[in-house]
Each structure stands twice: as C-alpha cells, then as structure tokens.
Design a protein around this motif. Structure first.
Motif, PDB file in Angstrom:
ATOM      1  N   ASN A  49       7.714   1.751  -2.756  1.00 10.79           N
ATOM      2  CA  ASN A  49       8.384   0.994  -1.704  1.00 10.79           C
ATOM      3  C   ASN A  49       7.632   1.037  -0.378  1.00 10.79           C
ATOM      4  N   ASP A  50       6.385   0.629  -0.400  1.00 17.71           N
ATOM      5  CA  ASP A  50       5.480   0.507   0.749  1.00 17.71           C
ATOM      6  C   ASP A  50       4.483   1.661   0.773  1.00 17.71           C
ATOM      7  N   LEU A  51       3.399   1.449   0.088  1.00 16.99           N
ATOM      8  CA  LEU A  51       2.367   2.475  -0.040  1.00 16.99           C
ATOM      9  C   LEU A  51       1.761   2.868   1.305  1.00 16.99           C
ATOM     10  N   LYS A  52       1.605   1.912   2.203  1.00 19.65           N
ATOM     11  CA  LYS A  52       1.039   2.248   3.519  1.00 19.65           C
ATOM     12  C   LYS A  52       1.860   3.325   4.202  1.00 19.65           C
ATOM     13  N   GLY A  53       3.170   3.186   4.159  1.00 22.83           N
ATOM     14  CA  GLY A  53       4.056   4.138   4.822  1.00 22.83           C
ATOM     15  C   GLY A  53       4.193   5.463   4.090  1.00 22.83           C
ATOM     16  N   GLU A  54       3.821   5.481   2.810  1.00 20.03           N
ATOM     17  CA  GLU A  54       3.986   6.682   1.991  1.00 20.03           C
ATOM     18  C   GLU A  54       2.660   7.272   1.529  1.00 20.03           C
TER      19      GLU A  54
ATOM     20  N   THR B 184      -7.986  -1.695   2.034  1.00 18.71           N
ATOM     21  CA  THR B 184      -8.852  -1.191   0.972  1.00 18.71           C
ATOM     22  C   THR B 184      -8.162  -0.050   0.224  1.00 18.71           C
ATOM     23  N   THR B 185      -8.516   0.068  -1.028  1.00 14.10           N
ATOM     24  CA  THR B 185      -7.936   1.127  -1.851  1.00 14.10           C
ATOM     25  C   THR B 185      -8.263   2.495  -1.286  1.00 14.10           C
TER      26      THR B 185
ATOM     27  N   ASP C 160      -9.535   6.420 -11.057  1.00 17.06           N
ATOM     28  CA  ASP C 160      -9.879   5.008 -11.159  1.00 17.06           C
ATOM     29  C   ASP C 160      -8.600   4.280 -10.781  1.00 17.06           C
ATOM     30  N   ILE C 161      -8.719   3.251  -9.947  1.00 15.32           N
ATOM     31  CA  ILE C 161      -7.529   2.605  -9.398  1.00 15.32           C
ATOM     32  C   ILE C 161      -7.589   1.107  -9.657  1.00 15.32           C
TER      33      ILE C 161
END
Length: 180
Positions: free
Chosen positions: A7-12, A40-41, A52-53
């Motif tokens: 639920n929002d990778l930037k924030g977590e 960017t990853t 690996d992503i």
C-alpha cells in the motif's frame, strides 16, 4: 515466500528494507506498490539486499505489483504471461523442477474478466510443461475477495455458496489447479 500488500512502497521502503534484512525471505510478492517508472528500483530496494526485482507498475494512482527473488535462485522474468493483468511473474528452476511465481493484485472493483486473465496465465504455464513433468505454480497476492471463508470455501457472512463477485471464480481456478 511471503506476500505483502505494501500500500505505497515509497512510504514503506525503510520498513520493507528492514524486514528484508532481518527476515531474509527468498521470495517476496508485493501488491499496491503505487509507483511508476519515474522511481528507480534501486531507490526502493538497494542492490546490496541481494534480490532480482521484477515490476509491473500502474500508470495511474494505486495498484502495481513487484516480485523479489534472491539472486542465488537464478530467476528469470516470464514475459509470455504479460496479459494486461496487474501481475508480474518469474520462473525459478529448483532441483530440475520449474516453479512459476506470480505477484497478483485485483482491485476491489475489478470485473470478473480479471479472473479469466489469471486462468489464461495458468493455462499458458501448464502448456509450457512437459506431459509427464508439470511445473509448480505459486500465485501470491491480494485478490480483494473478503467474503471467502478459506476453510469451508463458503461465504463467511452467510455460510452459503459464493457467487462470482464474492470469489467463486478464484476458487474454481484453485480447485482446477489442485486437481491436476
């Protein structure tokens, strides 16, 4: 393997990085990453964590999936499974057996067609296997079917059979895959 609706990778991202460092899972499926190509990853998950992503970003608000596989697992993306669904797939070969791992997100208001996309993906995977050695399929994710009682396979609110909007189609896919 672990599946997380982030639920929002930037924030977590810091919490996720800490989790990856302390728990060290081999496979991580993320849903609702809510990122786009401008991020960017490596900004989110540094190379030093050893994954690996694979990403499937949504261009609008919400959604998005990501799959992380430890680099020692020698994973590869599975492009033939890209079909407009909010999913991302990887293939890993362990002890000669092909394992397909998918991170899936189905928005709460998605049509039944979304489940057909999953079925199509699973059918493609099954057809890719040799007749006597079928691949293993691992689907992780958030399908937003909140009424499924996973033990009884009934509607947990009414204790009756599920209808299509409650997850009946997903159970059919699971049952078909389990029978093979």
């Amino acid at each position: 393997m672990v599946s997380i609706n982030i639920n929002d990778l930037k924030g977590e991202k810091l919490e996720l990085q800490t989790y990856l460092q302390t728990e060290n899972p081999d496979i991580v499926a993320l849903q609702e990453t809510k990122i786009d190509k401008s991020i960017t990853t490596n900004e989110l998950i540094p190379d030093t964590l050893g994954y690996d992503i694979y990403r499937n970003d949504r261009t609008g608000k919400g959604g998005g999936t990501m799959l992380l596989a430890r680099t020692h697992l020698d994973s590869a993306p599975v492009k033939i499974l890209e079909n407009g669904s909010e999913s991302i797939w990887s293939k890993i070969i362990l002890q000669g057996k092909h394992h397909y791992i998918g991170s899936w997100y189905r928005p709460p208001d998605a049509s039944l067609d979304q489940m057909q996309l999953l079925k199509d993906q699973m059918d493609k995977i099954k057809k890719s296997g040799k007749a006597n050695i079928q691949p293993c399929i691992h689907v992780l994710g958030d399908f937003n079917y909140r009424k499924i009682n996973w033990q009884s396979k009934l509607n947990k609110d009414t204790n009756t059979c599920l209808n299509s909007s409650d997850g009946h189609a997903l159970l059919d896919i699971i049952n078909e895959a389990s029978a093979e």
